[in-house]
Enzyme design. Structure first.
Site, short mmCIF file in Angstrom:
data_model
loop_
_atom_site.label_atom_id
_atom_site.label_comp_id
_atom_site.label_asym_id
_atom_site.label_seq_id
_atom_site.Cartn_x
_atom_site.Cartn_y
_atom_site.Cartn_z
N TYR A 201 0.83 -1.20 0.00
CA TYR A 201 0.00 0.00 0.00
C TYR A 201 0.87 1.25 0.00
CZ TYR A 201 -3.51 3.40 1.51
OH TYR A 201 -4.33 4.50 1.60
N LYS B 85 1.00 4.09 -3.04
CA LYS B 85 0.57 5.47 -2.86
C LYS B 85 1.71 6.45 -3.13
CE LYS B 85 -3.75 4.72 -1.98
NZ LYS B 85 -4.81 5.17 -2.92
#
Length: 251
Positions: A159, A163
């Site tokens: 994650y 991002k």
């Protein structure tokens, strides 16, 4: 005209079509409501048909990780919606608490496919239409986890990397596509009160200690930031990352 009236006019999205991916999720659903209320015609899409949308919102399905699905969707949008076309990349997932040393390549790629590759494919597919029509805005949801913090105690390497990639993609596309009249920006929220976050309720107390106002962000607050970056009020924003983490990264 007063300053308040000028601001209202600048944030009016009438006569725009805005595609929102991830529209079935907590933030995406609130973005749909906010932009619809601002006058936009919203095309709300997700892997499954979004429900509970305002009357007048168009819904649909698309697999943003599949280039063919994305291209076919972009062709339909172009044919059915003339005029200005904007995009909000709100689709995203996070892996379960998996240590980097134990994460499989499949798990890693799965998160990047949705959070980063999907943002690229959707932006790329709609870019052709936007460039032909001469003016557009793209806003993606990145995260404080991309470039500002390494979250703890949870482990979420895929994650975080995805991002960080969204932020880099935003800045790169802003430079490449800005001269074509396309503004590209992103919002980087901290912890937002959504069903996705609720799955990690056992970690709330530890996170809360480092949030300055002592609460999670509401989806409506993130939607308001996205609305601003889409609007003419943000006309000089190109490659902007709007960090809204409640001061978490300051601790």
């Amino acid at each position: 005209m007063t300053i308040d009236q000028t601001t209202t006019v600048a944030r009016d999205l009438t006569d725009r079509t805005v595609v929102v991916t991830g529209a079935a999720g907590g933030i995406g659903k609130e973005v749909v409501r906010r932009l619809h209320a601002a006058g936009a015609h919203v095309v709300a899409v997700d892997l499954r048909e979004p429900g509970d949308v305002p009357e007048g919102v168009t819904t649909g399905t698309v697999d943003i990780t599949d280039p063919e699905s994305v291209r076919a969707f972009a062709d339909r949008v172009a044919a059915e919606h003339p005029g200005r076309l904007d995009l909000v990349n709100a689709a995203g997932i996070v892996e379960d608490d998996v240590a980097a040393a134990e994460m499989s390549a499949e798990q890693f790629r799965g998160v990047l496919d949705v959070n980063l590759v999907g943002v690229f494919l959707t932006s790329q597919a709609l870019h052709r239409v936007m460039a032909e029509r001469g003016e557009a805005a793209i806003v993606s949801i990145a995260s404080m986890s991309g470039n500002h913090v390494v979250n703890h105690p949870q482990k979420q390497v895929a994650y975080n990397v995805s991002k960080a990639g969204v932020t880099a993609l935003t800045k790169t596309l802003a430079v490449e596509w800005g001269p074509e009249g396309i503004r590209v920006n992103c919002v980087s929220p901290g912890y937002v009160d959504t069903p996705l976050l609720a799955k990690k309720h056992h970690q709330f107390d530890e996170w809360m200690r480092d949030i300055v106002p002592g609460r999670f962000a509401q989806p409506a607050e993130v939607a308001a930031a996205i609305h601003f970056l889409l609007s003419d009020a943000a006309s000089y924003c190109h490659g902007t990352e709007l960090l809204m983490d409640g001061g978490y990264s300051l601790r």
